[in-house]
Design a protein around this motif. Structure first.
Motif, PDB file in Angstrom:
ATOM      1  N   PRO A 279     126.865  69.187  81.758  1.00 10.55           N
ATOM      2  CA  PRO A 279     127.872  68.437  81.443  1.00 10.55           C
ATOM      3  C   PRO A 279     129.127  69.127  81.190  1.00 10.55           C
ATOM      4  O   PRO A 279     129.108  70.331  80.631  1.00 10.55           O
ATOM      5  N   GLY A 280     130.144  68.358  81.502  1.00 12.37           N
ATOM      6  CA  GLY A 280     131.522  69.050  81.296  1.00 12.37           C
ATOM      7  C   GLY A 280     131.673  70.315  82.030  1.00 12.37           C
ATOM      8  O   GLY A 280     132.934  70.789  82.037  1.00 12.37           O
ATOM      9  N   ASN A 281     130.958  70.216  83.215  1.00 13.45           N
ATOM     10  CA  ASN A 281     131.017  71.560  84.174  1.00 13.45           C
ATOM     11  C   ASN A 281     131.447  71.101  85.376  1.00 13.45           C
ATOM     12  O   ASN A 281     130.507  70.352  85.977  1.00 13.45           O
ATOM     13  N   TYR A 282     132.356  71.639  85.885  1.00 16.36           N
ATOM     14  CA  TYR A 282     132.844  71.272  87.248  1.00 16.36           C
ATOM     15  C   TYR A 282     132.843  72.286  88.245  1.00 16.36           C
ATOM     16  O   TYR A 282     133.414  72.385  89.366  1.00 16.36           O
ATOM     17  N   LYS A 283     132.375  73.203  87.920  1.00 17.03           N
ATOM     18  CA  LYS A 283     132.118  74.527  88.906  1.00 17.03           C
ATOM     19  C   LYS A 283     130.704  74.621  89.183  1.00 17.03           C
ATOM     20  O   LYS A 283     130.285  74.273  90.214  1.00 17.03           O
ATOM     21  N   GLU A 284     129.655  75.208  88.368  1.00 19.75           N
ATOM     22  CA  GLU A 284     128.352  75.313  88.687  1.00 19.75           C
ATOM     23  C   GLU A 284     127.640  74.200  88.917  1.00 19.75           C
ATOM     24  O   GLU A 284     126.641  74.157  89.788  1.00 19.75           O
ATOM     25  N   SER A 285     128.020  72.916  88.322  1.00 19.79           N
ATOM     26  CA  SER A 285     127.530  71.730  88.960  1.00 19.79           C
ATOM     27  C   SER A 285     127.534  71.459  90.350  1.00 19.79           C
ATOM     28  O   SER A 285     127.066  70.311  90.828  1.00 19.79           O
ATOM     29  N   SER A 286     128.438  72.028  91.034  1.00 12.90           N
ATOM     30  CA  SER A 286     128.543  71.577  92.563  1.00 12.90           C
ATOM     31  C   SER A 286     127.905  72.614  93.335  1.00 12.90           C
ATOM     32  O   SER A 286     127.632  72.527  94.604  1.00 12.90           O
ATOM     33  N   TYR A 287     127.120  73.533  92.795  1.00 15.68           N
ATOM     34  CA  TYR A 287     126.374  74.443  93.441  1.00 15.68           C
ATOM     35  C   TYR A 287     125.180  74.195  94.302  1.00 15.68           C
ATOM     36  O   TYR A 287     124.288  73.566  93.808  1.00 15.68           O
TER      37      TYR A 287
END
Length: 538
Positions: free
Chosen positions: A169-177
């Motif tokens: 949640p609130g993560n816009y980097k690792e959540s795309s990996y």
């Protein structure tokens, strides 16, 4: 990476490799559970002929927002593939498999077993020991995590596989990996030292995601090749694995060009062996003969370029457990397919390329990050879920479904990316696929079914969708298209404009105001009451 941050990462990895493991008792009770390989008694089926219905062998997906996903079912096969945007493929790939070797002491015979409740047909990998017993353990699902808790009476050591991707949640980097983490929690309840080895075999699937069919029939293998790779990771050991790639036409990748990687960490007490290339449609003896003997592979790094044969590669991670000892062993599967191409030919770059580049040759780097941060990401997911799954004011089944129904945000063909050459500082475009039977992106009437979790956990994504929608209000596409519903109703072709401009008074200044409000708040708020307003005050 700063020195302090690197030291913390190395410390976490050391604890990950040597710290205490756990079994099924530590899995949240809200997780959906099923005995391994046990079929459903009365499964539902699709009502409409031709709609996708792959049956009940499914599992929690791995892969971040817009990265492409795949799944391993609760019978143990990798079978559901959403790597190509908007295309659903369902087919078990038997050479993509985990297997386990165990031996207690030196005076008992070893056991080697592929972890699938089933087997391939014909001669494919016929030398392997298949048909893991149905019900010998349990599967648990609490998206984005899943667990396979193995309880086979022939295994002296207890193994639980924890699977996840870093969707946070609130993560816009690792959540795309595009990375799948597989952490093996191993413990020895016996009074003997147990040798354990975990095999991960994978198929070179580069080029396979070129077609729109729902299976891999006709998937090209020409030009595919595997490369064994080893790299020192400061303070942690040696990362070892296999890169699955293909020959490419030119420097810019096509949509189907990309890599897979399987890898783990060779460290004190942990030994990694490998076999770089083998033919997966053969009997597989090059893998199984050495592995079933002592849990090692033959460190064969021979590589060749495929003419048409399917190439596989495998690694084996071997370690010992003293009586009462526990270990956690990380393994990863990473992939790098950076481009999405839609029907009119426009190409987009996936969100994760903002961090790894667009060459399609960076799966190894992604895998390394997965190994270094596996423990950190696992803890972050647990921390996020804990307040919800432990809330006893809600039914247990409801708490589990709150997370398991979020699977569609990654596995539903989700797109997240930007057009080549666009401003990397500008927000990336995000769109949900209506469904794989009806492959349209950004159909907001059904997208709102998923808007609440986006608003709550990824509000910047939700706001960007609304900004882009507001930009289309005053636009018009004059070309005529078939109005299918009206044509069916009247029995003759009826056409209409693709899109009319909205007959509202939404001016440019108003749209800018909407953009501004979305930049500073989670929803439209009236200035006096603070309540959400749906009225177009413009």
């Amino acid at each position: 990476m700063k020195l302090a941050s690197l030291s913390a990462t190395v410390c976490s990895l050391f604890l990950l490799l040597t710290g205490a493991a756990w079994g099924g008792d530590n899995i949240p009770k809200a997780a959906w559970t099923r005995p391994l390989g046990e079929p459903l008694a009365n499964p539902g089926v699709t009502r409409s002929h031709g709609d996708i219905d792959d049956g009940y062998w499914q599992g929690v997906p791995v892969g971040g927002f817009g990265a492409g996903t795949f799944s391993r079912s609760y019978r143990g096969d990798f079978n559901r593939w959403h790597i190509k945007a908007a295309v659903h493929k369902y087919e078990p790939i038997y050479a993509n498999q985990f297997a386990v070797f165990e031996q207690a002491g030196s005076d008992t015979p070893p056991v080697a077993q592929a972890l699938l409740n089933g087997h391939p047909e014909g001669n494919e990998l016929s030398s392997w020991k298949w048909d893991y017993p149905v019900g010998a353990g349990n599967y648990y699902a609490l998206n984005p995590k899943a667990w396979f808790d193995y309880k086979y009476d022939k295994f002296p050591a207890h193994l639980t596989l924890e699977q996840f991707s870093p969707v946070l949640p609130g993560n816009y980097k690792e959540s795309s990996y595009p990375v799948a983490i597989y952490r093996w929690h191993a413990d020895n309840p016996t009074n003997k030292t147990v040798t354990v080895s975990v095999l991960l075999s994978w198929t070179n699937m580069s080029g396979w995601f070129r077609t729109f069919t729902r299976d891999f029939k006709g998937a090209p293998n020409q030009g595919n090749f595997n490369t064994y790779k080893s790299e020192d990771v400061a303070g942690a050991g040696k990362m070892k694995g296999i890169v699955f790639d293909r020959l490419r036409a030119g420097t810019a990748p096509n949509e189907w060009d990309g890599q897979f990687v399987i890898a783990s960490i060779d460290s004190p007490g942990v030994e990694i062996t490998y076999h770089n290339s083998y033919q997966t449609e053969g009997d597989g003896h090059a893998i199984w003969t050495p592995f079933s003997k002592d849990g090692r592979l033959d460190n064969n790094d021979k590589s060749w370029v495929s003419d048409k044969e399917k190439l596989g590669g495998a690694i084996a991670v071997r370690f010992t457990l003293k009586p009462g000892e526990s270990r956690i062993i990380p393994m990863v599967v990473a992939w790098d397919f950076p481009l999405v191409q839609f029907g009119e030919g426009r190409k987009w770059e996936r969100r994760y390329t903002d961090f790894y580049g667009t060459s399609g040759t960076n799966a190894w780097t992604i895998a390394r990050d997965g190994l270094l941060h596996a423990s950190e990401w696992s803890d972050a997911i647990d921390k996020w879920q804990a307040p919800y799954v432990n809330d006893e004011s809600k039914p247990l089944w409801y708490r589990g479904m709150l997370f398991n129904e979020l699977y569609v945000l990654t596995d539903g063909g989700t797109f997240w990316g930007r057009q080549p050459g666009s401003d990397p500082k500008a927000p990336a475009t995000f769109a949900l696929l209506e469904c794989f039977d009806y492959a349209y992106y950004g159909t907001l009437d059904v997208r709102f079914y998923a808007s609440l979790p986006l608003l709550k956990f990824w509000p910047d994504v939700d706001k960007q969708v609304l900004r882009e929608f507001s930009d289309t209000v005053a636009k018009e596409w004059p070309e005529q298209g078939m109005w299918v519903w009206k044509s069916d109703l009247e029995g003759q072709p009826v056409t209409h404009k693709r899109k009319k401009s909205a007959p509202c008074r939404m001016t440019l200044a108003c749209r800018r105001a909407i953009h501004s409000s979305l930049s500073t708040s989670r929803a439209f708020r009236t200035p006096t009451t603070g309540k959400t307003s749906t009225r177009n005050s413009c």
